[in-house]
Design a protein around this motif. Structure first.
Motif, mmCIF file in Angstrom:
data_model
loop_
_atom_site.group_PDB
_atom_site.id
_atom_site.type_symbol
_atom_site.label_atom_id
_atom_site.label_comp_id
_atom_site.label_asym_id
_atom_site.label_seq_id
_atom_site.Cartn_x
_atom_site.Cartn_y
_atom_site.Cartn_z
ATOM 1 N N HIS A 25 -30.942 0.951 -22.197
ATOM 2 C CA HIS A 25 -30.225 1.988 -22.397
ATOM 3 C C HIS A 25 -28.948 1.730 -23.191
ATOM 4 C CE1 HIS A 25 -33.027 4.810 -20.844
ATOM 5 N NE2 HIS A 25 -32.922 4.268 -19.562
ATOM 6 N N ILE A 26 -28.214 0.549 -22.727
ATOM 7 C CA ILE A 26 -27.130 0.019 -23.414
ATOM 8 C C ILE A 26 -27.294 -0.275 -24.801
ATOM 9 C CG2 ILE A 26 -25.226 -1.606 -23.142
ATOM 10 C CD1 ILE A 26 -25.023 0.582 -20.984
ATOM 11 N N ALA A 27 -28.463 -0.888 -25.065
ATOM 12 C CA ALA A 27 -28.869 -1.610 -26.262
ATOM 13 C C ALA A 27 -28.865 -0.100 -27.271
ATOM 14 C CB ALA A 27 -30.098 -2.313 -26.437
ATOM 15 N N VAL A 29 -27.475 2.651 -27.015
ATOM 16 C CA VAL A 29 -25.953 3.106 -27.265
ATOM 17 C C VAL A 29 -25.166 2.013 -28.422
ATOM 18 C CG1 VAL A 29 -23.830 3.249 -26.258
ATOM 19 C CG2 VAL A 29 -25.663 4.228 -25.062
ATOM 20 N N ALA A 30 -25.518 0.945 -28.323
ATOM 21 C CA ALA A 30 -25.006 -0.086 -29.079
ATOM 22 C C ALA A 30 -25.587 0.114 -30.530
ATOM 23 C CB ALA A 30 -25.234 -1.334 -28.889
ATOM 24 N N ALA A 31 -26.710 0.443 -30.534
ATOM 25 C CA ALA A 31 -27.493 0.529 -31.942
ATOM 26 C C ALA A 31 -27.130 2.003 -32.582
ATOM 27 C CB ALA A 31 -29.110 0.628 -31.885
ATOM 28 N N ALA A 32 -26.819 3.078 -31.724
ATOM 29 C CA ALA A 32 -26.276 4.383 -32.289
ATOM 30 C C ALA A 32 -24.859 4.119 -32.670
ATOM 31 C CB ALA A 32 -26.291 5.231 -31.094
ATOM 32 N N SER A 33 -24.078 3.265 -32.108
ATOM 33 C CA SER A 33 -22.818 2.952 -32.346
ATOM 34 C C SER A 33 -22.987 2.218 -33.856
ATOM 35 C CB SER A 33 -21.959 2.317 -31.585
ATOM 36 O OG SER A 33 -20.719 1.802 -31.886
ATOM 37 N N LEU A 34 -23.727 1.416 -33.912
ATOM 38 C CA LEU A 34 -23.908 0.618 -35.160
ATOM 39 C C LEU A 34 -24.206 1.565 -36.319
ATOM 40 C CD1 LEU A 34 -23.975 -2.083 -36.539
ATOM 41 C CD2 LEU A 34 -26.286 -2.124 -36.098
ATOM 42 N N LEU A 76 -28.029 4.282 -14.813
ATOM 43 C CA LEU A 76 -28.905 3.682 -15.984
ATOM 44 C C LEU A 76 -28.390 2.678 -16.538
ATOM 45 C CD1 LEU A 76 -30.585 7.019 -17.392
ATOM 46 C CD2 LEU A 76 -31.366 5.532 -15.566
ATOM 47 N N GLY A 77 -26.963 2.430 -16.649
ATOM 48 C CA GLY A 77 -26.565 1.408 -17.098
ATOM 49 C C GLY A 77 -25.974 0.111 -16.533
ATOM 50 N N ARG A 78 -26.568 -0.096 -15.414
ATOM 51 C CA ARG A 78 -26.794 -1.262 -14.604
ATOM 52 C C ARG A 78 -27.283 -2.313 -15.049
ATOM 53 N NH1 ARG A 78 -25.991 2.457 -9.926
ATOM 54 N NH2 ARG A 78 -23.709 2.851 -9.701
#
Length: 82
Positions: A25-27, A29-34, A76-78
């Motif tokens: 999930h964190i990846a 979020v990072a891809a959406a930010s990209l 979910l971000g742990r």
């Protein structure tokens, strides 16, 4: 100029597909930010610096922080211990 814009759009498409396919999930979020960051660069190249700054601040900055905090609150971000 057109090649640079086409390259940015292609990179945005790859990042958007990555959001859909990645299991972390964190990846995602990072891809959406990209995607938002690349869109702000595209806006800057097209001559709309005010829209580019707004997209960078809201799309890449604020939205990413809100999504990451929501993932943390949902648990979910742990990172799991190996």
């Amino acid at each position: 100029m057109i090649w640079v814009a086409a390259l940015l759009v292609a990179m945005m498409l790859v990042a958007a597909v990555t959001v859909l396919l990645v299991r972390n999930h964190i990846a995602a979020v990072a891809a959406a930010s990209l995607v938002s960051l690349l869109l702000s660069v595209l806006f800057a190249l097209l001559g709309a610096p005010d829209v580019a700054m707004t997209e960078a601040a809201v799309g890449a900055g604020l939205s990413s922080v809100i999504l990451a905090l929501a993932l943390r609150r949902l648990g979910l971000g742990r990172v799991k211990d190996a």
